[in-house]
Design an enzyme around this catalytic site. Structure first.
Site, PDB file in Angstrom:
ATOM      1  N   ASP A  40      24.663 101.215 -41.400  1.00 27.75           N
ATOM      2  CA  ASP A  40      24.563 101.200 -43.327  1.00 27.75           C
ATOM      3  C   ASP A  40      23.771 100.084 -42.572  1.00 27.75           C
ATOM      4  O   ASP A  40      24.268  98.654 -41.931  1.00 27.75           O
ATOM      5  CB  ASP A  40      25.869 101.330 -43.629  1.00 27.75           C
ATOM      6  CG  ASP A  40      26.253 102.260 -43.683  1.00 27.75           C
ATOM      7  OD1 ASP A  40      26.025 103.910 -43.763  1.00 27.75           O
ATOM      8  OD2 ASP A  40      28.002 102.135 -44.111  1.00 27.75           O
ATOM      9  N   LYS A  61      21.322 101.897 -47.196  1.00 29.67           N
ATOM     10  CA  LYS A  61      20.577 102.290 -48.756  1.00 29.67           C
ATOM     11  C   LYS A  61      20.202 100.948 -49.438  1.00 29.67           C
ATOM     12  O   LYS A  61      21.305 100.600 -49.692  1.00 29.67           O
ATOM     13  CB  LYS A  61      21.639 103.314 -50.333  1.00 29.67           C
ATOM     14  CG  LYS A  61      22.143 104.136 -49.143  1.00 29.67           C
ATOM     15  CD  LYS A  61      23.150 105.227 -50.638  1.00 29.67           C
ATOM     16  CE  LYS A  61      22.656 106.439 -49.816  1.00 29.67           C
ATOM     17  NZ  LYS A  61      23.953 106.640 -48.909  1.00 29.67           N
ATOM     18  N   MET A 174      31.932  96.233 -55.216  1.00 27.72           N
ATOM     19  CA  MET A 174      31.281  96.845 -56.341  1.00 27.72           C
ATOM     20  C   MET A 174      31.692  96.331 -57.351  1.00 27.72           C
ATOM     21  O   MET A 174      31.518  96.852 -58.234  1.00 27.72           O
ATOM     22  CB  MET A 174      31.078  98.059 -56.466  1.00 27.72           C
ATOM     23  CG  MET A 174      30.611  98.253 -55.168  1.00 27.72           C
ATOM     24  SD  MET A 174      30.586 100.747 -54.283  1.00 27.72           S
ATOM     25  CE  MET A 174      32.297 100.467 -53.973  1.00 27.72           C
TER      26      MET A 174
HETATM   27  N1  SAH Z   1      34.052  99.958 -46.227  1.00 29.13           N
HETATM   28  C1  SAH Z   1      33.536  99.069 -46.765  1.00 29.13           C
HETATM   29  C2  SAH Z   1      33.106  97.842 -48.218  1.00 29.13           C
HETATM   30  C3  SAH Z   1      32.003  99.640 -48.301  1.00 29.13           C
HETATM   31  S1  SAH Z   1      31.674  99.272 -50.173  1.00 29.13           S
HETATM   32  C4  SAH Z   1      34.928  97.800 -46.098  1.00 29.13           C
HETATM   33  O1  SAH Z   1      35.675  98.045 -46.114  1.00 29.13           O
HETATM   34  O2  SAH Z   1      34.959  96.301 -46.383  1.00 29.13           O
HETATM   35  C5  SAH Z   1      30.360  97.986 -50.137  1.00 29.13           C
HETATM   36  C6  SAH Z   1      31.410  97.133 -50.366  1.00 29.13           C
HETATM   37  O3  SAH Z   1      31.901  95.966 -50.455  1.00 29.13           O
HETATM   38  C7  SAH Z   1      30.229  95.846 -51.511  1.00 29.13           C
HETATM   39  O4  SAH Z   1      29.764  96.196 -52.708  1.00 29.13           O
HETATM   40  C8  SAH Z   1      31.359  94.611 -51.567  1.00 29.13           C
HETATM   41  O5  SAH Z   1      32.021  94.535 -53.010  1.00 29.13           O
HETATM   42  C9  SAH Z   1      31.795  94.648 -50.798  1.00 29.13           C
HETATM   43  N2  SAH Z   1      31.505  94.395 -49.424  1.00 29.13           N
HETATM   44  C10 SAH Z   1      31.157  94.878 -48.223  1.00 29.13           C
HETATM   45  N3  SAH Z   1      31.584  93.134 -47.453  1.00 29.13           N
HETATM   46  C11 SAH Z   1      31.013  92.185 -47.709  1.00 29.13           C
HETATM   47  C12 SAH Z   1      31.290  90.972 -47.630  1.00 29.13           C
HETATM   48  N4  SAH Z   1      31.153  90.956 -46.810  1.00 29.13           N
HETATM   49  N5  SAH Z   1      31.030  89.657 -48.248  1.00 29.13           N
HETATM   50  C13 SAH Z   1      32.656  90.446 -49.733  1.00 29.13           C
HETATM   51  N6  SAH Z   1      32.159  91.558 -50.161  1.00 29.13           N
HETATM   52  C14 SAH Z   1      31.560  92.567 -49.478  1.00 29.13           C
END
Ligand code: SAH
Length: 264
Positions: A40, A61, A174
């Site tokens: 991703d 995306k 999000m």
């Molecule tokens: N599977 C991922 C989440 C994917 S949805 C997990 O477990 O973390 C994508 C969302 O995850 C982003 O919009 C944000 O809200 C959060 N996110 C992912 N990486 C991040 C990071 N390094 N710092 C803060 N938020 C993060």
């Protein structure tokens, strides 16, 4: 890529929040053995570097670029495995948290492709560590909610009354684009406008930032702080460095020491 008809497999692997050393040892080993990595957009280069020999396919995306449809990603995984490849499907954080894991597992099962799941450090946990806060605390919150600001229908609805209760704590994924909606819903449900909200941008990455705000000032406070995402909003929590420190524990009294049998 080796062509071993029918011998392929897929490991669905959590890449963690970005820092390479927050990857699990199992994830690192799977990446080292992978022939193809399907990843991703949020997966960092530092993590991809653990698979130097693998073919990389970015199915992320982008906000304005072309994006892969989920059905095409599912079909890609199946066709790579059927061609005999050892595939790592690499997702940011943990694959089971807002990762569309079910769609991919269903497609692999339907095609008879073997797969395993390797968990990862989800963004909420990395965000809490960055802000140096505990996600649960005796006497404050005995439960933690994990929410998304958005779902397939737009802004996501939740149990706002429970979330508005004093001490309620939630990690919101999000959530930045939904901040105005979150504020309106929570205040309407009776939340205190001074409820703390901590935004952690790019948790665990070199450009990590933490911003302290209060619910009543969302989303302006996030805008002023330059929160750009990806971000986690921690509802009900202030960054430790912004909160007044608990007083130093007082010296034990003589009576307490005697009772404890420490001396005399
Ligand atoms: N599977 C991922 C989440 C994917 S949805 C997990 O477990 O973390 C994508 C969302 O995850 C982003 O919009 C944000 O809200 C959060 N996110 C992912 N990486 C991040 C990071 N390094 N710092 C803060 N938020 C993060």
């Amino acid at each position: 890529m080796a062509e071993r008809e029918g011998a392929g497999r897929v490991d669905i692997v959590g890449a963690g929040p970005g820092a390479a050393d927050l990857l699990t040892v199992r994830a690192r080993d799977l990446l080292a053995a992978a022939e193809v990595v399907v990843h991703d957009r949020l997966v960092s280069d530092a993590v991809l570097a653990f698979a130097p020999g693998a073919r990389r396919i970015d199915v992320g995306k982008t906000p304005d670029g072309p994006s892969w449809r989920q059905a095409d990603i599912d079909a890609l995984l199946v066709s790579l495995a059927r061609a005999g490849a050892r595939v790592v499907r690499l997702k940011s954080g943990d694959p089971g948290v807002y990762g569309r894991l079910d769609e991919e597992m269903d497609a692999l099962d339907a095609a008879g492709v073997p797969f395993e799941i390797c968990p990862g450090v989800t963004a909420a946990l990395a965000a809490a560590a960055s802000a140096r806060v505990s996600l649960t605390r005796r006497g404050r919150n005995s439960s933690l909610r994990v929410l998304t600001g958005r779902d397939v229908d737009g802004f996501a609805e939740h149990d706002w009354r429970a979330l508005a209760a004093p001490g309620a704590t939630a990690a919101i994924y999000m959530g930045v684009g939904a901040a105005d909606f979150l504020r309106t819903r929570l205040l309407r449900a009776g939340a205190d406008p001074s409820t703390p909200v901590t935004a952690v941008d790019n948790a665990s990455r070199p450009n990590e930032r933490t911003a302290a705000a209060v619910l009543g000032e969302l989303p302006d406070a996030l805008r002023r702080a330059g929160v750009s995402g990806p971000s986690i909003l921690l509802l009900g929590l202030s960054p430790r460095d912004a909160a007044p420190r608990a007083a130093e524990p007082s010296a034990p009294t003589l009576a307490a020491l005697r009772a404890a049998g420490d001396f005399l």
